[in-house]
Design an enzyme around this catalytic site. Sequence first.
Site, PDB file in Angstrom:
ATOM      1  N   ASN A 121       0.743  -1.250   0.044  1.00  0.00           N
ATOM      2  CA  ASN A 121       0.095   0.185   0.044  1.00  0.00           C
ATOM      3  C   ASN A 121       0.818   1.223  -0.014  1.00  0.00           C
ATOM      4  OD1 ASN A 121       0.382  -1.123   2.680  1.00  0.00           O
ATOM      5  ND2 ASN A 121      -0.865   0.706   3.484  1.00  0.00           N
TER       6      ASN A 121
ATOM      7  N   CYS B  24     -10.187  -4.719   0.641  1.00  0.00           N
ATOM      8  CA  CYS B  24     -11.151  -3.948   0.584  1.00  0.00           C
ATOM      9  C   CYS B  24     -12.092  -4.001  -0.789  1.00  0.00           C
ATOM     10  CB  CYS B  24     -10.515  -2.351   0.584  1.00  0.00           C
ATOM     11  SG  CYS B  24     -10.075  -1.610  -0.874  1.00  0.00           S
TER      12      CYS B  24
ATOM     13  N   GLU C 148       0.289   5.014   0.614  1.00  0.00           N
ATOM     14  CA  GLU C 148      -0.953   6.189   0.878  1.00  0.00           C
ATOM     15  C   GLU C 148      -0.557   7.704   0.487  1.00  0.00           C
ATOM     16  OE1 GLU C 148      -2.297   3.925   5.158  1.00  0.00           O
ATOM     17  OE2 GLU C 148      -1.092   5.793   5.303  1.00  0.00           O
TER      18      GLU C 148
ATOM     19  N   CYS D 123     -10.512  -3.015  -4.099  1.00  0.00           N
ATOM     20  CA  CYS D 123      -9.492  -3.966  -4.471  1.00  0.00           C
ATOM     21  C   CYS D 123     -10.202  -5.310  -5.049  1.00  0.00           C
ATOM     22  CB  CYS D 123      -8.811  -4.453  -3.348  1.00  0.00           C
ATOM     23  SG  CYS D 123      -7.267  -3.401  -3.118  1.00  0.00           S
TER      24      CYS D 123
ATOM     25  N   CYS E  56      -4.068   0.667  -2.759  1.00  0.00           N
ATOM     26  CA  CYS E  56      -3.686  -0.651  -1.971  1.00  0.00           C
ATOM     27  C   CYS E  56      -2.820  -1.498  -2.399  1.00  0.00           C
ATOM     28  CB  CYS E  56      -5.165  -1.272  -1.578  1.00  0.00           C
ATOM     29  SG  CYS E  56      -6.369  -0.381  -0.785  1.00  0.00           S
TER      30      CYS E  56
ATOM     31  N   GLU F  30      -3.009  -4.900  -3.123  1.00  0.00           N
ATOM     32  CA  GLU F  30      -3.644  -5.834  -4.024  1.00  0.00           C
ATOM     33  C   GLU F  30      -3.558  -5.021  -5.339  1.00  0.00           C
ATOM     34  OE1 GLU F  30      -5.725  -6.800   0.071  1.00  0.00           O
ATOM     35  OE2 GLU F  30      -4.884  -4.798  -1.079  1.00  0.00           O
TER      36      GLU F  30
END
Length: 132
Positions: free
Chosen positions: A44, A89, A46, A92, A55, A57
């Site tokens: 990830n 999430c 940010e 994703c 993210c 994934e």
Amino acid sequence: MTRVEQAYELAKKTRNNAYAKYSNFFVGSAISIKGVEKLYGGCNVENISFGATICAERNAILNAVAENGKIEIEFVVVCVDTNPVTVPCGMCLQVISEFCKADTPIYLGDLNGIQKTMKFNELLPAPFDTLD
């Protein structure tokens, strides 16, 4: 070492590279794609504008697509340090849906190994799709 174990190790390693300045939630991921020996990792990253965050994934998937074009995901591994382990999430999962089948395994791990395995359709049974 199995291919899933290799992917777990890659996800755990890439987790260490996560840029999680705002949430302090470090995530690593790795995917295997059909017909390709290489595993693709992601972490990830940010951003202060949370909508610009990516993210782990999606990062792994985008790496695989950038190198290979069209792909079919064989499996996904996610590595976090939470108990219980964390699932991808919704955003994703929607991206994963573009490149997998309903029964594609999603391996959920923590820093001690894979703790749970789920099929994609258990996590997102009705992905957004075109209507026929």
